[in-house]
Design a protein around this motif. Structure first.
Motif, PDB file in Angstrom:
ATOM      1  N   GLY A  93       0.832  -1.188   0.000  1.00 31.64           N
ATOM      2  CA  GLY A  93       0.000   0.000   0.000  1.00 31.64           C
ATOM      3  C   GLY A  93       0.872   1.244   0.000  1.00 31.64           C
ATOM      4  O   GLY A  93       1.752   1.417  -0.834  1.00 31.64           O
ATOM      5  N   VAL A  94       0.615   2.132   0.965  1.00 26.73           N
ATOM      6  CA  VAL A  94       1.405   3.360   1.069  1.00 26.73           C
ATOM      7  C   VAL A  94       2.349   3.296   2.264  1.00 26.73           C
ATOM      8  O   VAL A  94       2.796   4.326   2.763  1.00 26.73           O
ATOM      9  CB  VAL A  94       0.473   4.589   1.196  1.00 26.73           C
ATOM     10  N   LYS A  95       2.665   2.092   2.718  1.00 19.55           N
ATOM     11  CA  LYS A  95       3.546   1.919   3.867  1.00 19.55           C
ATOM     12  C   LYS A  95       4.798   1.158   3.457  1.00 19.55           C
ATOM     13  O   LYS A  95       4.758   0.287   2.593  1.00 19.55           O
ATOM     14  CB  LYS A  95       2.824   1.166   4.995  1.00 19.55           C
ATOM     15  N   LEU A  96       5.893   1.502   4.106  1.00 14.99           N
ATOM     16  CA  LEU A  96       7.182   0.866   3.867  1.00 14.99           C
ATOM     17  C   LEU A  96       7.570   0.088   5.116  1.00 14.99           C
ATOM     18  O   LEU A  96       7.458   0.592   6.237  1.00 14.99           O
ATOM     19  CB  LEU A  96       8.251   1.910   3.540  1.00 14.99           C
ATOM     20  N   TYR A  97       8.017  -1.166   4.921  1.00 16.68           N
ATOM     21  CA  TYR A  97       8.344  -2.043   6.039  1.00 16.68           C
ATOM     22  C   TYR A  97       9.771  -2.560   5.891  1.00 16.68           C
ATOM     23  O   TYR A  97      10.272  -2.748   4.770  1.00 16.68           O
ATOM     24  CB  TYR A  97       7.393  -3.239   6.095  1.00 16.68           C
ATOM     25  N   LEU A  98      10.403  -2.814   7.035  1.00 16.69           N
ATOM     26  CA  LEU A  98      11.627  -3.589   7.096  1.00 16.69           C
ATOM     27  C   LEU A  98      11.262  -4.989   7.555  1.00 16.69           C
ATOM     28  O   LEU A  98      10.587  -5.157   8.563  1.00 16.69           O
ATOM     29  CB  LEU A  98      12.629  -2.967   8.073  1.00 16.69           C
ATOM     30  N   VAL A  99      11.689  -5.992   6.815  1.00 18.19           N
ATOM     31  CA  VAL A  99      11.317  -7.377   7.076  1.00 18.19           C
ATOM     32  C   VAL A  99      12.570  -8.192   7.341  1.00 18.19           C
ATOM     33  O   VAL A  99      13.560  -8.080   6.588  1.00 18.19           O
ATOM     34  CB  VAL A  99      10.532  -7.972   5.890  1.00 18.19           C
ATOM     35  N   ASP A 100      12.541  -8.970   8.383  1.00 15.05           N
ATOM     36  CA  ASP A 100      13.598  -9.950   8.633  1.00 15.05           C
ATOM     37  C   ASP A 100      13.354 -11.126   7.686  1.00 15.05           C
ATOM     38  O   ASP A 100      12.556 -12.016   7.965  1.00 15.05           O
ATOM     39  CB  ASP A 100      13.554 -10.394  10.096  1.00 15.05           C
ATOM     40  N   TYR A 101      14.031 -11.085   6.529  1.00 11.73           N
ATOM     41  CA  TYR A 101      13.734 -12.128   5.552  1.00 11.73           C
ATOM     42  C   TYR A 101      14.274 -13.490   5.973  1.00 11.73           C
ATOM     43  O   TYR A 101      13.861 -14.526   5.430  1.00 11.73           O
ATOM     44  CB  TYR A 101      14.235 -11.741   4.157  1.00 11.73           C
TER      45      TYR A 101
END
Length: 746
Positions: free
Chosen positions: A522-530
């Motif tokens: 959407g309009v949000k940015l996330y940091l993900v522990d891949y």
């Protein structure tokens, strides 16, 4: 008071008399287990099968189609709760079969349990009429071709009952036409809680129209009609001679029928054939409409619906959804039809592969017709100049403004409001990046591939990896332990997180050492522990593809004991000093024990996990979980060593769970060191700070970046069921709406 202060004469003076101990009562006895009354059992079963009037009608329509009917008429009163009547012209029911017609598990379509593997009809368990008779007043009027008259029978609680008190319960001869008429009155009259749960008759009637409409589209050669009691007109009417497009036109409108595209795909190896009609890019609505039939049974599938929506996301505007009619025929021995009380869902083998082939075919069809997409346009008419008007009128042109200037052309008003910028998605996952067009060179591909995966002349090259297709038939896994593990994953599903991953846009790797990647939803940015996300994802792949993994062939095959000794040395260095001879002996003994354990169970490992070990103790293959991704083979020795102490070999479910967890940990991308910053003057190679990075790490880093973007995260988007344990691995770092609010104050 005297009663309260009694003195015990036998006790000496000056001593305390202990308080009276309460009488020790016998522990409560457990309640005895008793068999439920058959009437209660039948009502419970009826509540599972007949949830609403639409479910009762679905069962009756399927019975009518099974009877060879070419005309089916439906009459509804008060949403089906007061009256639900279906009349067909099928072959009818014999007079001798009427006494047991509404008893549970009476059917003409099954004799043995094995017949379920080849069932080709709609109703087969013999529960529909029995369930209806326990929660409604049921009347059946039927006439066969060889009967001189029709027979009418009334049922209650699965048995024949008299039409009126004092009359016989036996079927009664009556006038009637060929076929069967089933009348259901006062549905849920003896289940008041269920009856009060229905909000409105119009809502239930809309659901009934949806059921009739689905079968009217699918059942070619059968005429359908549905109307309300008391209405002169019909809500649905399709003639028997109408084709599928005409049926869709009559039920769903011309706007859908005019934009339909035909598609068809089949595969003999997977044992399926799919055909249907789908709308092109000119048509879109706010909600996806999927008419799905598997082996001619109307069912629902969240996986198919989600895959279709993702396919259309590249062709339709944001918020637009398609209409799809899909007729999927799968070999009966590959389908489990007996997994849901209302037969609303079915399980079948190779679900992901079949869905992918169907969506690829739809995508190719849409790409072909996309060039003919039509748009509404407005032509610009030529506007005469002032001089022309002056010559035409023979005088000086004077407009209403009084200044001698021509009036401006009025603008066409905008048809839609412009969205706020803070609601716009800045990154589009459908836009093709330039890096996707740059295929790796043969030399680079060879450097990036740590294992030869069976190179053959007919192999397929994909991101530098080589694959070959084999003719092995897929296994049908019906183990209770595997189903239990899959159910445990579904029960721990986090809906919001799953939706976020299903709509993610991959941005890029942030930190390879801490295994962090940036994604947008959407309009949000996330940091993900891949690393955490991949661990859960590969565990779920292990459950869904259990027993049907691909293989990575190791050539030449290494000795299992040699790999285990390497793993033991690594563990010894991590837990003790290298000079500790006693610890070294313990780890060497552990390596031999694990080797013996794996060799003893090599048949099971090959059958379920595609892990082949020869009799001589050579590791021939390891499982392939995801095409386009190769795990770090440097982790292989430690993975094999952990299969000894960290896998529970005593219990089936625990064994599968712990093994798949270790396999997922092996497949999880490894942590890479921080990339060396490039010196300002790269020509100064002799500077002490310009130490070159290991070429293998550099190659693996480039390979991992490609695999994360083109293999892992697209697969996560399509298949991951995010669980609650993954919440700790996702952090929101930016929200476009929040940023707008911050900058508006500046």
């Amino acid at each position: 008071m005297e009663d309260q202060m009694e003195v015990d004469p036998s006790s000496p003076h000056g001593t305390k008399r202990p308080a009276e101990e309460p009488e020790v009562s016998e522990p409560p006895k457990p309640k005895r287990i008793k068999a439920l009354d058959p009437n209660v059992v039948n009502k419970i079963a009826a509540g599972e099968i007949i949830v609403a009037p639409m479910h009762a009608l679905k069962e009756l329509i399927e019975n009518s189609v099974d009877a060879g009917s070419t005309s089916i008429e439906v009459l509804v009163k008060e949403g089906g709760l007061k009256l639900l009547q279906i009349t067909d012209n099928g072959h009818g029911i014999d007079r001798e079969d009427l006494p047991i017609l509404c008893e549970r598990f009476t059917t003409s379509k099954l004799k043995e349990f094995e017949d379920l593997s080849s069932i080709g009809t709609y109703g087969f368990r013999g529960e529909a009429l029995a369930s209806i008779s326990h929660i409604a007043h049921l009347t059946v009027t039927t006439k066969t071709a060889g009967s001189s008259c029709a027979w009418r029978a009334h049922y209650g609680e699965g048995k024949l009952v008299p039409a009126k008190p004092g009359q016989p319960a036996a079927p009664k001869a009556t006038a009637g036409r060929g076929g069967t008429q089933i009348t259901v009155e006062d549905l849920f009259y003896n289940v008041p809680t269920r009856r009060r749960a229905f909000r409105s008759a119009s809502e239930e009637y809309a659901k009934i129209l949806d059921v009739v409409g689905r079968y009217a589209v699918h059942c070619s050669g059968v005429a359908f009609s549905c109307r309300k009691h008391g209405d002169s007109g019909v809500s649905i009417s399709t003639p028997s001679a109408a084709n599928t497009i005409d049926r869709i036109r009559q039920i769903h409108g011309s706007a859908v029928a005019n934009e339909l595209v035909n598609f068809e795909v089949s595969d003999s190896k997977l044992g399926f054939r799919a055909s249907g009609l789908t709308t092109n890019a000119n048509y879109h609505v706010k909600k996806t409409a999927v008419l799905l039939f598997i082996n001619h049974r109307a069912v629902e599938s969240t996986a198919i619906k989600r895959a279709i929506e993702q396919t259309y996301s590249a062709f339709l505007p944001k918020g637009g959804h398609p209409f799809v009619y899909l007729d999927l025929e799968i070999e009966p021995n590959r389908v489990d039809v007996n997994v849901h009380p209302t037969k609303r869902e079915v399980n079948f083998l190779n679900e992901d592969e079949i869905i992918e082939m169907v969506c690829d075919e739809i995508r190719s069809k849409l790409a072909q017709v996309d060039s003919s997409r039509t748009f509404l346009t407005q032509s610009l008419l030529p506007v005469p100049t002032i001089d022309a008007l002056q010559r035409e009128q023979g005088g000086v042109f004077d407009d209403t403004t009084g200044n001698g200037k021509a009036a401006s052309t009025p603008k066409t008003p905008a048809t839609s409001k412009r969205p706020y910028e803070n609601n716009l998605v800045r990154t589009d996952s459908k836009v093709r990046k330039i890096t996707s067009m740059l295929a790796p060179s043969p030399s680079q591909a060879a450097a990036d591939t740590p294992a030869q995966l069976g190179a053959q002349p007919s192999s397929i090259r994909d991101e530098g990896l080589q694959y070959e297709t084999i003719d092995r038939q897929p296994l049908r896994i019906a183990l209770t332990s595997v189903k239990s593990l899959r159910s445990a994953v579904r029960s721990s599903m986090h809906n919001t997180l799953t939706e976020m991953f299903a709509s993610l846009t991959y941005v890029g790797v942030v930190d390879e050492q801490r295994r962090l990647a940036a994604i947008q939803s959407g309009v949000k940015l996330y940091l993900v522990d891949y690393g955490l996300a991949c661990n859960e994802f590969f565990y779920q792949i292990g459950l869904t593809d259990f027993g049907n993994f691909g293989t990575i062939r190791l050539d030449p095959p290494p000795k299992l004991i040699d790999l285990l000794k390497i793993g033991a040395e690594i563990e010894q260095q991590n837990h003790s000093d290298g000079d500790d001879e006693e610890a070294q002996a313990v780890f060497e003994q552990a390596a031999g024990t694990v080797c013996q354990t794996l060799i003893e169970r090599r048949e099971m490992l090959d059958e379920y996990f595609s892990m082949k070990i020869s009799e001589e103790g050579e590791l021939l293959t390891i499982p392939l979980l995801l095409k386009g991704y190769v795990p770090s083979l440097a982790k292989l020795p430690r993975f094999l060593l952990r299969l000894g102490p960290y896998v529970d070999w005593t219990s089936e479910e625990a064994c599968f769970r712990t093994f798949l967890r270790e396999l997922a940990a092996f497949y999880t991308p490894e942590q890479l060191p921080v990339a060396r910053a490039r010196a300002p003057d790269e020509s100064n190679r002799e500077a002490p700070d310009a130490e070159a990075e290991d070429p293998f790490i550099t190659s693996r880093r480039a390979q991992m970046i490609r695999m994360l973007e083109h293999a892992i995260f697209p697969a996560i988007r399509a298949r991951l069921v995010a669980t609650s344990r993954m919440l700790k691995g996702v952090v929101e770092v930016a929200d476009l709406k929040g940023l707008y609010r911050v900058f508006e104050r500046c």
